[in-house]
Design a protein around this motif. Structure first.
Motif, mmCIF file in Angstrom:
data_model
loop_
_atom_site.group_PDB
_atom_site.id
_atom_site.type_symbol
_atom_site.label_atom_id
_atom_site.label_comp_id
_atom_site.label_asym_id
_atom_site.label_seq_id
_atom_site.Cartn_x
_atom_site.Cartn_y
_atom_site.Cartn_z
ATOM 1 N N GLU A 77 -5.082 -7.253 -0.049
ATOM 2 C CA GLU A 77 -3.806 -7.437 0.645
ATOM 3 C C GLU A 77 -3.945 -8.412 1.818
ATOM 4 O O GLU A 77 -2.963 -9.003 2.253
ATOM 5 C CB GLU A 77 -3.295 -6.071 1.114
ATOM 6 C CG GLU A 77 -1.811 -5.993 1.366
ATOM 7 C CD GLU A 77 -0.935 -6.106 0.114
ATOM 8 O OE1 GLU A 77 -0.623 -7.231 -0.269
ATOM 9 O OE2 GLU A 77 -0.560 -5.064 -0.462
ATOM 10 N N GLU A 126 -5.541 2.199 -9.841
ATOM 11 C CA GLU A 126 -4.978 3.551 -9.736
ATOM 12 C C GLU A 126 -4.127 3.688 -8.481
ATOM 13 O O GLU A 126 -3.053 4.296 -8.490
ATOM 14 C CB GLU A 126 -6.106 4.591 -9.755
ATOM 15 C CG GLU A 126 -6.696 4.745 -11.154
ATOM 16 C CD GLU A 126 -8.059 5.415 -11.174
ATOM 17 O OE1 GLU A 126 -8.393 6.030 -12.203
ATOM 18 O OE2 GLU A 126 -8.812 5.311 -10.184
ATOM 19 N N HIS A 127 -4.610 3.096 -7.393
ATOM 20 C CA HIS A 127 -3.830 3.127 -6.152
ATOM 21 C C HIS A 127 -2.499 2.407 -6.341
ATOM 22 O O HIS A 127 -1.430 2.911 -5.943
ATOM 23 C CB HIS A 127 -4.632 2.480 -5.022
ATOM 24 C CG HIS A 127 -3.932 2.463 -3.703
ATOM 25 N ND1 HIS A 127 -3.306 1.341 -3.203
ATOM 26 C CD2 HIS A 127 -3.729 3.443 -2.787
ATOM 27 C CE1 HIS A 127 -2.755 1.642 -2.031
ATOM 28 N NE2 HIS A 127 -2.996 2.899 -1.753
ATOM 29 N N MET A 164 -11.017 -0.374 -10.697
ATOM 30 C CA MET A 164 -10.349 0.760 -11.344
ATOM 31 C C MET A 164 -9.573 1.572 -10.306
ATOM 32 O O MET A 164 -8.401 1.906 -10.489
ATOM 33 C CB MET A 164 -11.403 1.634 -12.034
ATOM 34 C CG MET A 164 -10.833 2.795 -12.820
ATOM 35 S SD MET A 164 -9.864 2.231 -14.243
ATOM 36 C CE MET A 164 -9.157 3.785 -14.776
ATOM 37 N N SER A 165 -10.223 1.856 -9.183
ATOM 38 C CA SER A 165 -9.569 2.621 -8.133
ATOM 39 C C SER A 165 -8.395 1.841 -7.525
ATOM 40 O O SER A 165 -7.356 2.420 -7.190
ATOM 41 C CB SER A 165 -10.610 2.960 -7.059
ATOM 42 O OG SER A 165 -10.084 3.866 -6.140
ATOM 43 N N HIS A 166 -8.563 0.539 -7.418
ATOM 44 C CA HIS A 166 -7.506 -0.342 -6.914
ATOM 45 C C HIS A 166 -6.278 -0.275 -7.827
ATOM 46 O O HIS A 166 -5.135 -0.175 -7.359
ATOM 47 C CB HIS A 166 -8.077 -1.765 -6.878
ATOM 48 C CG HIS A 166 -7.158 -2.829 -6.369
ATOM 49 N ND1 HIS A 166 -6.714 -2.866 -5.065
ATOM 50 C CD2 HIS A 166 -6.612 -3.906 -6.983
ATOM 51 C CE1 HIS A 166 -5.928 -3.922 -4.900
ATOM 52 N NE2 HIS A 166 -5.854 -4.574 -6.049
ATOM 53 N N ALA A 201 -15.911 -0.215 -10.602
ATOM 54 C CA ALA A 201 -15.341 1.044 -10.113
ATOM 55 C C ALA A 201 -14.265 0.793 -9.065
ATOM 56 O O ALA A 201 -13.240 1.469 -9.027
ATOM 57 C CB ALA A 201 -16.446 1.925 -9.527
ATOM 58 N N GLN A 251 -0.253 4.559 -8.725
ATOM 59 C CA GLN A 251 0.169 5.889 -8.263
ATOM 60 C C GLN A 251 0.859 5.859 -6.909
ATOM 61 O O GLN A 251 1.760 6.654 -6.656
ATOM 62 C CB GLN A 251 -1.043 6.825 -8.183
ATOM 63 C CG GLN A 251 -1.702 7.083 -9.521
ATOM 64 C CD GLN A 251 -3.018 7.843 -9.364
ATOM 65 O OE1 GLN A 251 -3.191 8.621 -8.428
ATOM 66 N NE2 GLN A 251 -3.950 7.615 -10.269
ATOM 67 N N VAL A 252 0.396 4.958 -6.033
ATOM 68 C CA VAL A 252 0.901 4.971 -4.660
ATOM 69 C C VAL A 252 1.922 3.859 -4.422
ATOM 70 O O VAL A 252 2.989 4.101 -3.871
ATOM 71 C CB VAL A 252 -0.267 4.848 -3.659
ATOM 72 C CG1 VAL A 252 0.253 4.784 -2.228
ATOM 73 C CG2 VAL A 252 -1.228 6.019 -3.830
ATOM 74 N N LEU A 253 1.585 2.630 -4.842
ATOM 75 C CA LEU A 253 2.479 1.513 -4.517
ATOM 76 C C LEU A 253 3.708 1.470 -5.424
ATOM 77 O O LEU A 253 4.822 1.307 -4.958
ATOM 78 C CB LEU A 253 1.714 0.176 -4.611
ATOM 79 C CG LEU A 253 0.520 0.020 -3.669
ATOM 80 C CD1 LEU A 253 -0.085 -1.378 -3.810
ATOM 81 C CD2 LEU A 253 0.936 0.264 -2.213
ATOM 82 N N TRP A 254 3.467 1.576 -6.724
ATOM 83 C CA TRP A 254 4.573 1.402 -7.662
ATOM 84 C C TRP A 254 4.573 2.504 -8.725
ATOM 85 O O TRP A 254 4.423 2.232 -9.929
ATOM 86 C CB TRP A 254 4.456 0.022 -8.348
ATOM 87 C CG TRP A 254 4.377 -1.098 -7.347
ATOM 88 C CD1 TRP A 254 5.297 -1.418 -6.398
ATOM 89 C CD2 TRP A 254 3.302 -2.044 -7.197
ATOM 90 N NE1 TRP A 254 4.884 -2.497 -5.657
ATOM 91 C CE2 TRP A 254 3.662 -2.901 -6.127
ATOM 92 C CE3 TRP A 254 2.090 -2.243 -7.853
ATOM 93 C CZ2 TRP A 254 2.838 -3.946 -5.697
ATOM 94 C CZ3 TRP A 254 1.270 -3.286 -7.437
ATOM 95 C CH2 TRP A 254 1.650 -4.123 -6.367
ATOM 96 N N PRO A 255 4.767 3.755 -8.313
ATOM 97 C CA PRO A 255 4.696 4.845 -9.294
ATOM 98 C C PRO A 255 5.809 4.784 -10.337
ATOM 99 O O PRO A 255 5.700 5.438 -11.380
ATOM 100 C CB PRO A 255 4.809 6.109 -8.424
ATOM 101 C CG PRO A 255 5.420 5.659 -7.146
ATOM 102 C CD PRO A 255 4.994 4.246 -6.947
ATOM 103 N N PHE A 260 2.904 -10.267 -5.091
ATOM 104 C CA PHE A 260 1.651 -9.813 -5.699
ATOM 105 C C PHE A 260 0.757 -9.380 -4.548
ATOM 106 O O PHE A 260 0.991 -9.767 -3.381
ATOM 107 C CB PHE A 260 0.997 -10.890 -6.567
ATOM 108 C CG PHE A 260 0.653 -12.167 -5.868
ATOM 109 C CD1 PHE A 260 -0.515 -12.308 -5.132
ATOM 110 C CD2 PHE A 260 1.518 -13.264 -5.956
ATOM 111 C CE1 PHE A 260 -0.816 -13.502 -4.493
ATOM 112 C CE2 PHE A 260 1.209 -14.454 -5.322
ATOM 113 C CZ PHE A 260 0.049 -14.576 -4.591
ATOM 114 N N ILE A 261 -0.219 -8.568 -4.843
ATOM 115 C CA ILE A 261 -1.068 -8.063 -3.765
ATOM 116 C C ILE A 261 -1.817 -9.228 -3.128
ATOM 117 O O ILE A 261 -2.500 -9.985 -3.816
ATOM 118 C CB ILE A 261 -2.037 -6.989 -4.294
ATOM 119 C CG1 ILE A 261 -1.241 -5.732 -4.627
ATOM 120 C CG2 ILE A 261 -3.130 -6.681 -3.268
ATOM 121 C CD1 ILE A 261 -2.061 -4.592 -5.182
ATOM 122 N N GLY A 262 -1.647 -9.389 -1.828
ATOM 123 C CA GLY A 262 -2.309 -10.455 -1.088
ATOM 124 C C GLY A 262 -1.446 -11.664 -0.864
ATOM 125 O O GLY A 262 -1.851 -12.595 -0.160
#
Ligand code: ZN
Lengths: 994, 92
Positions: A696, A731-732, A727-729, A724, A735-739, A878-880
């Motif tokens: 970001e 998922e974030h 993958m977590s990015h 890894a 789940q969090v930014l654009w569920p 987009f992110i960033g």
């Protein structure tokens, strides 16, 4: 019979003699002895030397608070230092040696420190060794370390196994003394899941030292009956030899179980120690109380010990600590102990009571003198006590004795309850620090709660456990309390402790292990360090391995007395885990050697091994670095050959370690479009695209490929290192930014074996194993499609190249990886195929100017690495995106990716070297950038490098100074394009048939 | 930090199974939001003494991001909820 062993009694098995050695001399004891009890039985009272003054010291306790009797047990790989002899269970062939003495325990050169003690006062280290600082490192510290030391650990590999485990219970009872046993029984009979842990090898606590009868039978028999019933209850777990060392959040307790430390040769079927993490709905601290030493002149001479310990040695181990024992006390408990000692057949010659009129006159044994209103001012003897000097009403008297039992009152063992920061609470009634109220989940019971009589402790265990049972919604059974023969009076108001016996003629010790005496604390107060925490650090009181179990409360009482305050106002220093030392082996558990971290192997690992690969650890992965062949003189020779083979013919490389994430859903395209900085919406089905993810803050996060396998079906790859995190990015983001986005994804990194086949002959070789047409028309650059291998196996084929050559990446289900790799190698033999490893892969990409995390180091933007054109500013988001537009990230003088060629073509460039203007003074003040990747290019025949250079793209042709301060190198290099090989990308799709 | 976190999907699990991501009260600004809003979102973090609301991911379990409300002083975990549900206006 040994000199000090009583003829009868004790919980030792006289039918099982054990022989052992201490400092090379043979001794004998019995099963059931500790090392300390067996040595005392053999008349050994000198067991150690103190830390600072090297004073001779003997055992003071019969338990885990022992400050003096620290020994090294075992030899070779099992040598273990700093064990308390009071906690070492005797076994056949045990070998122990004393510590901190030279040349021997009886004759120790370091004892010179004692004569020099005027120079070694509190704060001495701080005052003397403060400066010059260089002296500290080179002179003072090594000297101090040699002179004042504990035992030495072995540097050899520990042959034993350790483990960790979780346990869950309704009620954890810590301590199996009178209160703990009754509590466990009450909760156990009610059906609660109970864990009862005790640091001793025999359960019973003080009941094992008690001399009165309970329900008409010896107290230890009473304990044994309770333990037998508990052992038979399926819902009760007994953990002897287990120290609960810490109380952590959510009522999770840490304990160490010494599973096999008491065996001469541990079995390899069990760990020697086990760390328990116990999740307890409720817990009871039934840890008992620690007797306080009395502070008088010469109170550290071997033979001076705690009165309760003297009784434990008599009652439990059948050992008389002396033939003429003097008991020194300032409380009723000393009188009771004196009487109990006499009941066990120990001769008590005198009772010295500091109080002028005792509240309660217990009947004294025959022949024992009682001196009331008397103080001890000194002890006599050298390596063991031979007498003491008392002063009573101004009259001095010498008393012959060979052991001194001191009873200063009792400190509840409150440590665990204070480990979350709550402080012990001074009670004027008890004249002791009591445990703080830390809520209903963790309560104290028995002596730990300040109760002083056996009947009260037994009753409190029942009462506290009954409350827990009710609290957890069960009904408690009625547990009748036993009858105690000759019960003492219930706890009343306790007498004021005597913190210091006046008129000391020699040092009156407070902290025995760290050699802090009353005078040191007075000095600390005079010099402005009177706060309990200051005095601790100034004097090192309570800072030794025993953490002040005997000295902490006395120091507080002394400071309070000197200041004219109550101990309540002085307080006590902080209690932290661990209650007693825990071995590193236990803390490491199974995480050591090759099991210290996971060991990740590619599905092609077996193939690479068969090909003779040399491996390198890359993160958790073990990856082939290169594949040496006979006659190659070093790794470079192998790597150069592998690179040349790929450029001229064909090579096969394992790229299975790349992260692979498969995505599905109607919004998968939109999701990816927001994650990558370049456009993804219009990627056609059957195509792959290079993609760049930003953080970001606008810096590059990771790169990889995005392949569209179906309309709503994507596969992305990540770099090996970031798999890894990416993958977590994702998922974030999902789940969090654009569920609301309809996208689902899963990591498939381990499901696929993936190999890169690169080189002009790649197509011909691959066609031999793939049924589908591989012509340039059928599989053009950046194609991504399913293929069928000859034999019917389905795989995925990607026309992507990291080397700049005609190249494919073929993915097959992991279990088929090795067979496919072998088939490709067989097909490629006629074309001169070779396997290539990570090193050649790196050379190939540097030659082609491709970046990795050496360049994408978290501080670079897409533009910095020459990929600014990928930023799709027309995308709404987009992110960033937003922060990549900041001035600082678009400034013209940022480091930009360039190539470097040394002017002297023989000079190897090293990654990490700084770049300066030609002629500039070597200094980071003149820094112009740095080398990110470097290698020898076999294709060009000289070293090359990639670098980030300020405004680098404008400086092609300029000469810069390469400055490597670490290797003391300075030489010139020419700035060139980062693409060294095939800048026009002709090789990706050779025009003429290869 | 607490020893255990009660994952709404997996139950109470040791904290070692979770990875902290940071302040969960920050909302990603709209692309056209002010520079200040973006700067605050990316760089400014409170370090509260007391109640703190964070994202923790159950990396060693269900892989869900959770909104964990905890007290940095007492280490008490006050509530745990699935982040997607919170973001979509579900139970906070
Ligand atoms: Zn979960």
């Amino acid at each position: 019979m040994s000199a000090h062993r009583l003829l009868t009694g004790g919980l030792i098995d006289r039918g099982k003699p054990l022989s052992f050695t201490f400092d090379g001399r043979r001794h004998s004891g019995f099963a059931g002895d500790t090392l300390a009890s067996a040595l005392l039985a053999d008349g050994v009272s000198l067991m150690g030397r103190s830390f600072k003054y090297h004073r001779p010291r003997g055992v003071m306790t019969a338990g885990s608070a022992e400050p003096n009797a620290l020994v090294t047990v075992g030899g070779g790989t099992r040598r273990e230092p700093n064990l308390r002899a009071t906690m070492v269970e005797l076994h056949e062939t045990l070998t122990a040696v004393s510590q901190n003495r030279w040349p021997s325990l009886a004759t120790d050169f370091g004892a010179l420190n004692d004569r020099l003690s005027a120079l070694l006062s509190a704060g001495f280290y701080y005052k003397t060794f403060m400066w010059p600082s260089a002296f500290w490192e080179k002179l003072y510290e090594p000297l101090i370390r040699r002179a004042a030391g504990l035992g030495r650990a072995t540097l050899k590999r520990d042959p034993d196994a350790y483990e960790k485990a979780w346990a869950f219970c309704d009620l954890l009872v810590i301590g199996a003394g009178p209160a703990g046993l009754m509590a466990a029984l009450t909760a156990g009979r009610a059906g609660l899941r109970v864990i009862l842990a005790d640091e001793d090898f025999r359960l019973g606590g003080w009941l094992l030292s008690e001399t009165r009868l309970i329900d008409g039978r010896p107290a230890h028999d009473f304990a044994a009956i309770l333990v037998e019933e508990l052992a038979a209850l399926p819902n009760v777990t007994l953990l002897p030899r287990s120290t609960v060392f810490g109380w952590y959040d959510d009522n999770v307790f840490g304990a160490v179980e010494r599973v096999q430390k008491h065996l001469p040769i541990p079995s390899d079927k069990q760990p020697v120690e086990r760390i328990w993490r116990i999740v307890a709905k409720r817990a009871l601290m039934a840890t008992g109380a620690e007797e306080r030493p009395l502070v008088f002149g010469g109170n550290d001479r071997p033979g001076v010990m705690m009165a309760g310990a003297a009784l434990t040695y008599a009652a439990r181990y059948g050992v008389a600590v002396g033939k003429r024992v003097a008991v020194v006390t300032a409380s009723d408990s000393g009188r009771q102990t004196a009487a109990a000692l006499a009941r066990r057949g120990v001769e008590v010659v005198a009772l010295i009571d500091a109080r002028t009129a005792s509240a309660q006159a217990s009947p004294m044994p025959e022949g024992a003198r009682t001196l009331t209103g008397a103080h001890v001012v000194d002890t006599l003897g050298r390596l063991s006590v031979e007498g003491l000097v008392t002063v009573r009403a101004g009259f001095e008297e010498r008393l012959d004795c060979d052991a001194v039992a001191m009873a200063g009152g009792w400190n509840p063992r409150v440590h665990l309850a204070c480990q979350h920061g709550a402080k012990p609470v001074w009670s004027d009634v008890h004249q002791a620090f009591l445990p703080p109220d830390v809520g209903p989940d963790f309560q104290a019971a028995g002596a730990a709660a300040g109760l002083s009589t056996l009947a009260e402790a037994l009753g409190d265990g029942v009462r506290k456990a009954t409350a827990v049972v009710a609290d957890l919604g069960r009904s408690a059974p009625t547990v009748p309390l036993p009858e105690i023969d000759a019960e003492e009076a219930a706890s009343g108001a306790a007498a004021s402790p005597v913190w210091l016996m006046p008129g000391a003629r020699s040092k009156a010790f407070v902290d025995f292990q760290n050699d802090v005496h009353a005078g040191d604390l007075a000095l600390a107060l005079r010099e402005g360090f009177g706060h309990a925490e200051h005095a601790k650090r100034y004097t090192t009181n309570a800072m030794a391995t025993d953490q002040g179990k005997l000295s902490g409360v006395n120091a507080s009482g002394l400071l309070a007395a000197m200041k004219g305050l109550s101990p309540a106002e002085v307080g006590i220093t902080t209690y932290r885990p661990f209650y007693t030392p825990v071995s590193f082996g236990a803390l490491a558990g199974t995480a050591r050697d090759e099991e210290a971290v996971p060991h990740r192997l590619s599905p092609l690992d077996g193939w690479a091994k068969a090909q003779g690969a040399m491996f390198v650890e890359a993160g958790l992965w073990h990856r082939p670095a290169y594949f040496p062949r006979p006659g190659e003189k070093d790794w470079r020779a192998s790597v150069d050959r592998e690179v040349r083979t790929v450029r001229a013919a064909v090579g096969l490389c394992d790229v299975s370690t790349l992260g692979k994430i498969e995505l599905f859903g109607p919004d998968a395209a939109e999701f990816l479009n927001r994650l990558y900085c370049n456009p993804m919406l219009r990627l056609p089905v059957g195509k792959a695209r290079y993609g760049l993810m930003l953080r970001e803050d606008g810096m590059v996060f990771d790169d990889g490929t995005v392949s569209r396998l179906g309309h709503q079906h994507y596969l992305i790859t990540t770099t090996t290192a970031m798999a890894a995190k990416v993958m977590s990015h994702l998922e974030h983001a999902a789940q969090v930014l654009w569920p609301a986005l309809q996208v689902r994804f899963a990591s498939v990194s381990e499901q696929w074996a993936q190999m890169s086949l690169a080189g002009p002959k790649a197509r011909q070789v691959l066609q031999a194993v793939v049924e589908d047409d591989l012509s340039a028309e059928a599989v053009p650059p950046l194609a991504a499609q399913a293929v069928t291998l000859r034999g019917g196996l389905r795989g995925r084929l990607f026309r992507i190249s990291f080397s700049g050559e005609l190249a494919y990446e073929l993915a097959v289900p992991a279990g088929h990886g090795r067979a496919v790799a072998e088939a490709i190698m067989a097909a490629g033999r006629a074309h001169g195929i070779c396997p290539y490893g990570l090193e050649a892969l790196n050379v190939l990409r540097i030659e082609k100017g491709h970046v990795t995390h050496a360049e994408l180091d978290g501080r670079t933007t897409p533009d910095d690495v020459g990929l600014g054109h990928m930023l799709a500013r027309q995308k709404p988001d987009f992110i960033g995106k937003r922060l990549s537009e900041r001035y600082g990230l678009t400034a013209a003088d940022r480091g930009q990716l360039v190539g470097l060629v040394p002017v002297d073509r023989q000079r190897m460039i090293r990654a990490g070297a700084h770049l300066l203007r030609e002629g500039a003074k070597p200094s980071t003040l003149n820094d112009q950038g740095h080398v990110t990747s470097a290698c020898y290019s076999p294709t060009l025949g000289h070293p090359i490098a990639l670098a980030l250079l300020k405004s680098g793209r404008e400086r092609l042709g300029e000469r810069v100074l390469v400055w490597d301060r670490l290797h003391k190198e300075e030489f010139l290099a020419e700035v060139v394009s980062p693409v060294f090989v095939d800048p026009d990308n002709r090789k990706i799709e050779p025009k003429e048939p290869a | 930090m607490a020893s255990l976190i009660s994952c709404p999907h997996c139950g109470p699990r040791p904290k070692e199974e979770f990875a902290v991501r940071g302040d969960a009260t920050l909302l990603r600004p709209a692309p056209e939001a002010s520079d200040e809003a973006w700067h605050a979102y990316v760089y400014l973090r409170a370090n509260p003494r007391g109640v703190h609301v964070e994202h923790w991911q159950h990396v060693g379990g269900c892989r869900r991001f959770l909104v964990v409300e905890r007290n940095t002083l007492t280490h008490d975990v006050l509530s745990v909820a699935d982040a997607a549900e919170v973001a979509q206006g579900g139970a906070a």
